[in-house]
Design a protein around this motif. Structure first.
Motif, PDB file in Angstrom:
ATOM      1  N   PRO A  65       0.888  -0.946  -0.068  1.00 23.38           N
ATOM      2  CA  PRO A  65       0.104  -0.117   0.260  1.00 23.38           C
ATOM      3  C   PRO A  65       0.730   1.222   0.063  1.00 23.38           C
ATOM      4  CG  PRO A  65      -0.022  -1.137   2.245  1.00 23.38           C
ATOM      5  CD  PRO A  65       0.593  -2.121   1.097  1.00 23.38           C
ATOM      6  N   ARG A  66       2.048   1.405   0.426  1.00 22.31           N
ATOM      7  CA  ARG A  66       2.571   2.422   0.516  1.00 22.31           C
ATOM      8  C   ARG A  66       3.183   2.824  -0.762  1.00 22.31           C
ATOM      9  NH1 ARG A  66       4.678   3.791   5.496  1.00 22.31           N
ATOM     10  NH2 ARG A  66       4.298   2.166   7.384  1.00 22.31           N
ATOM     11  N   VAL A  67       3.478   1.883  -1.653  1.00 26.01           N
ATOM     12  CA  VAL A  67       3.975   2.161  -3.119  1.00 26.01           C
ATOM     13  C   VAL A  67       2.771   2.904  -3.645  1.00 26.01           C
ATOM     14  CG1 VAL A  67       4.356   1.265  -5.324  1.00 26.01           C
ATOM     15  CG2 VAL A  67       5.273   0.286  -3.220  1.00 26.01           C
ATOM     16  N   LEU A  68       1.487   2.295  -3.600  1.00 27.06           N
ATOM     17  CA  LEU A  68       0.327   2.765  -4.133  1.00 27.06           C
ATOM     18  C   LEU A  68       0.278   4.415  -3.490  1.00 27.06           C
ATOM     19  CD1 LEU A  68      -2.237   0.009  -4.341  1.00 27.06           C
ATOM     20  CD2 LEU A  68      -0.992   0.978  -6.143  1.00 27.06           C
ATOM     21  N   ALA A  69       0.408   4.560  -2.215  1.00 25.31           N
ATOM     22  CA  ALA A  69       0.214   5.945  -1.519  1.00 25.31           C
ATOM     23  C   ALA A  69       1.224   6.776  -2.219  1.00 25.31           C
ATOM     24  CB  ALA A  69       0.571   5.810  -0.122  1.00 25.31           C
ATOM     25  N   GLN A 110       2.398   6.683  -5.483  1.00 20.53           N
ATOM     26  CA  GLN A 110       1.866   7.081  -6.414  1.00 20.53           C
ATOM     27  C   GLN A 110       0.724   7.954  -6.639  1.00 20.53           C
ATOM     28  OE1 GLN A 110       0.555   3.141  -8.368  1.00 20.53           O
ATOM     29  NE2 GLN A 110       2.967   2.530  -8.383  1.00 20.53           N
ATOM     30  N   ALA A 111      -0.211   8.012  -5.602  1.00 18.21           N
ATOM     31  CA  ALA A 111      -1.230   8.830  -5.540  1.00 18.21           C
ATOM     32  C   ALA A 111      -0.856   9.955  -5.172  1.00 18.21           C
ATOM     33  CB  ALA A 111      -2.356   8.251  -4.264  1.00 18.21           C
ATOM     34  N   MET A 112       0.159  10.160  -4.111  1.00 17.52           N
ATOM     35  CA  MET A 112       0.762  11.640  -3.696  1.00 17.52           C
ATOM     36  C   MET A 112       1.472  12.233  -5.110  1.00 17.52           C
ATOM     37  SD  MET A 112       3.503  12.570  -0.880  1.00 17.52           S
ATOM     38  CE  MET A 112       4.798  12.055  -2.034  1.00 17.52           C
ATOM     39  N   ASP A 113       2.265  11.533  -5.901  1.00 12.50           N
ATOM     40  CA  ASP A 113       2.947  11.918  -7.069  1.00 12.50           C
ATOM     41  C   ASP A 113       1.889  12.645  -8.300  1.00 12.50           C
ATOM     42  OD1 ASP A 113       5.226  10.954  -5.932  1.00 12.50           O
ATOM     43  OD2 ASP A 113       5.423   9.563  -7.202  1.00 12.50           O
ATOM     44  N   SER A 114       0.482  11.856  -8.221  1.00  9.41           N
ATOM     45  CA  SER A 114      -0.312  12.261  -9.281  1.00  9.41           C
ATOM     46  C   SER A 114      -0.973  13.594  -8.776  1.00  9.41           C
ATOM     47  CB  SER A 114      -1.281  11.233  -9.505  1.00  9.41           C
ATOM     48  OG  SER A 114      -2.282  11.183  -8.326  1.00  9.41           O
ATOM     49  N   MET A 115      -0.691  13.879  -7.575  1.00  4.96           N
ATOM     50  CA  MET A 115      -1.181  15.448  -7.058  1.00  4.96           C
ATOM     51  C   MET A 115      -0.478  16.681  -7.451  1.00  4.96           C
ATOM     52  SD  MET A 115      -1.725  14.521  -3.031  1.00  4.96           S
ATOM     53  CE  MET A 115      -2.891  13.263  -2.658  1.00  4.96           C
ATOM     54  N   ALA A 136      -3.953  -0.909  -8.121  1.00  3.36           N
ATOM     55  CA  ALA A 136      -3.239  -2.019  -8.869  1.00  3.36           C
ATOM     56  C   ALA A 136      -3.639  -3.342  -8.372  1.00  3.36           C
ATOM     57  CB  ALA A 136      -1.633  -1.942  -8.495  1.00  3.36           C
ATOM     58  N   ARG A 137      -3.812  -4.266  -9.408  1.00  5.23           N
ATOM     59  CA  ARG A 137      -4.372  -5.573  -9.199  1.00  5.23           C
ATOM     60  C   ARG A 137      -5.553  -5.933  -8.228  1.00  5.23           C
ATOM     61  NH1 ARG A 137       1.484  -8.558  -7.473  1.00  5.23           N
ATOM     62  NH2 ARG A 137       2.363  -8.127  -9.438  1.00  5.23           N
ATOM     63  N   GLY A 138      -6.627  -4.736  -8.384  1.00  2.00           N
ATOM     64  CA  GLY A 138      -7.683  -4.787  -7.543  1.00  2.00           C
ATOM     65  C   GLY A 138      -7.964  -4.132  -6.245  1.00  2.00           C
ATOM     66  N   VAL A 159       0.644  14.286   4.025  1.00  2.00           N
ATOM     67  CA  VAL A 159      -0.269  13.445   3.196  1.00  2.00           C
ATOM     68  C   VAL A 159      -0.774  12.292   3.858  1.00  2.00           C
ATOM     69  CG1 VAL A 159      -0.194  12.303   0.919  1.00  2.00           C
ATOM     70  CG2 VAL A 159       1.143  14.340   1.120  1.00  2.00           C
ATOM     71  N   THR A 160      -2.028  12.185   3.934  1.00  2.00           N
ATOM     72  CA  THR A 160      -2.537  11.041   4.780  1.00  2.00           C
ATOM     73  C   THR A 160      -3.019   9.940   3.909  1.00  2.00           C
ATOM     74  OG1 THR A 160      -3.314  12.412   6.647  1.00  2.00           O
ATOM     75  CG2 THR A 160      -4.243  10.277   6.677  1.00  2.00           C
ATOM     76  N   TRP A 161      -2.756   8.723   3.852  1.00  3.99           N
ATOM     77  CA  TRP A 161      -3.202   7.493   3.076  1.00  3.99           C
ATOM     78  C   TRP A 161      -3.798   6.563   3.642  1.00  3.99           C
ATOM     79  CZ3 TRP A 161      -1.152   2.836   3.552  1.00  3.99           C
ATOM     80  CH2 TRP A 161      -0.153   2.831   4.225  1.00  3.99           C
ATOM     81  N   ALA A 162      -4.888   5.760   3.056  1.00  2.00           N
ATOM     82  CA  ALA A 162      -5.511   4.598   3.436  1.00  2.00           C
ATOM     83  C   ALA A 162      -5.868   3.648   2.514  1.00  2.00           C
ATOM     84  CB  ALA A 162      -6.710   5.194   4.483  1.00  2.00           C
ATOM     85  N   GLY A 163      -5.676   2.301   2.826  1.00  2.00           N
ATOM     86  CA  GLY A 163      -6.071   1.321   1.818  1.00  2.00           C
ATOM     87  C   GLY A 163      -5.686   0.227   2.076  1.00  2.00           C
ATOM     88  N   ILE A 164      -6.157  -0.923   1.788  1.00  2.00           N
ATOM     89  CA  ILE A 164      -5.845  -2.313   1.980  1.00  2.00           C
ATOM     90  C   ILE A 164      -5.556  -2.796   3.443  1.00  2.00           C
ATOM     91  CG2 ILE A 164      -4.296  -4.123   0.942  1.00  2.00           C
ATOM     92  CD1 ILE A 164      -3.305  -2.357  -1.086  1.00  2.00           C
ATOM     93  N   GLY A 165      -6.613  -2.240   4.350  1.00  2.00           N
ATOM     94  CA  GLY A 165      -6.464  -2.237   5.577  1.00  2.00           C
ATOM     95  C   GLY A 165      -5.248  -1.499   6.347  1.00  2.00           C
TER      96      GLY A 165
END
Length: 208
Positions: free
Chosen positions: A1-5, A7-12, A58-60, A123-129
């Protein structure tokens, strides 16, 4: 999840703020020491102040990140810093000599100063528990000039004319001035388009 976080931040496409300050960083704009300077975020948008939300998948799996500026630290170039928790208030001529209600500074010495503004993001992120935060900051700079108000003695002494003219020291830029006196006391007030105002009075001995 940190990698996706990440990526989300980079897209900002987060960026440093656009500095708003009085006096301005332009030729002929000079502030007066002892009078308040105002600082603010000029034309804030979501990627310079927040809040801004983006997601990455990524991957659902999906992680969502929310970013916002928590504070801006202004290094005023004179050895002092000012911490502001909001974007500040843009200066308007109607404010006159008032201090900024939320983000300002007063210089005590004339000179040329490099002013930097560092915006601190959370930047606060959440996902995949899972949840987490990512700190990040950006710095931008500008230059301003501070000078002293100066009134040159005149002979004969000022009379009660009430005439408007340039403000009492050169190099400030366009503005207005009114002067009056009775031979024993001279007074002057001025305002400038650099966003500063001032007044001066002095008891004087009339010329014979």
């Amino acid at each position: 999840p940190r990698v996706l976080a990440q990526q989300a931040m980079d897209s900002m496409n987060l960026k440093a703020i656009n500095i708003g300050i009085v006096p301005e960083d332009r030729p002929g704009s000079i502030g007066i020491i002892g009078l308040p300077s105002w600082m603010w975020v000029d034309a804030p948008v979501e990627n310079t102040m927040g809040p801004i939300t983006r997601s990455a998948s990524a991957r659902g799996y999906t992680v969502t990140a929310v970013a916002k500026v928590t504070k801006i630290v202004w290094n005023m170039g004179d050895g002092r810093t000012v911490t502001c928790t909001g974007p500040g208030t843009p200066y308007a001529d109607s404010y006159g000599k008032q201090s900024s209600p939320d983000c300002g500074h007063t210089y005590t010495r004339q000179g040329r100063y490099t002013v930097s503004a560092t915006s601190y993001w959370t930047v606060t992120w959440a996902g995949i528990g899972q949840t987490g935060t990512i700190p990040i900051d950006f710095t931008t700079r500008t230059n301003i000039t501070m000078g002293e108000s100066q009134v040159i003695n005149q002979s004969p002494p000022l009379r009660d004319t009430g005439r408007a003219g340039p403000h009492p020291y050169p190099g400030v830029g366009a503005g207005s001035c009114a002067a009056s006196g009775d031979g024993s006391q001279a007074q002057a007030t001025w305002t400038t388009t650099a966003g500063v105002a001032g007044e001066w009075s002095s008891a004087r001995t009339a010329s014979s």
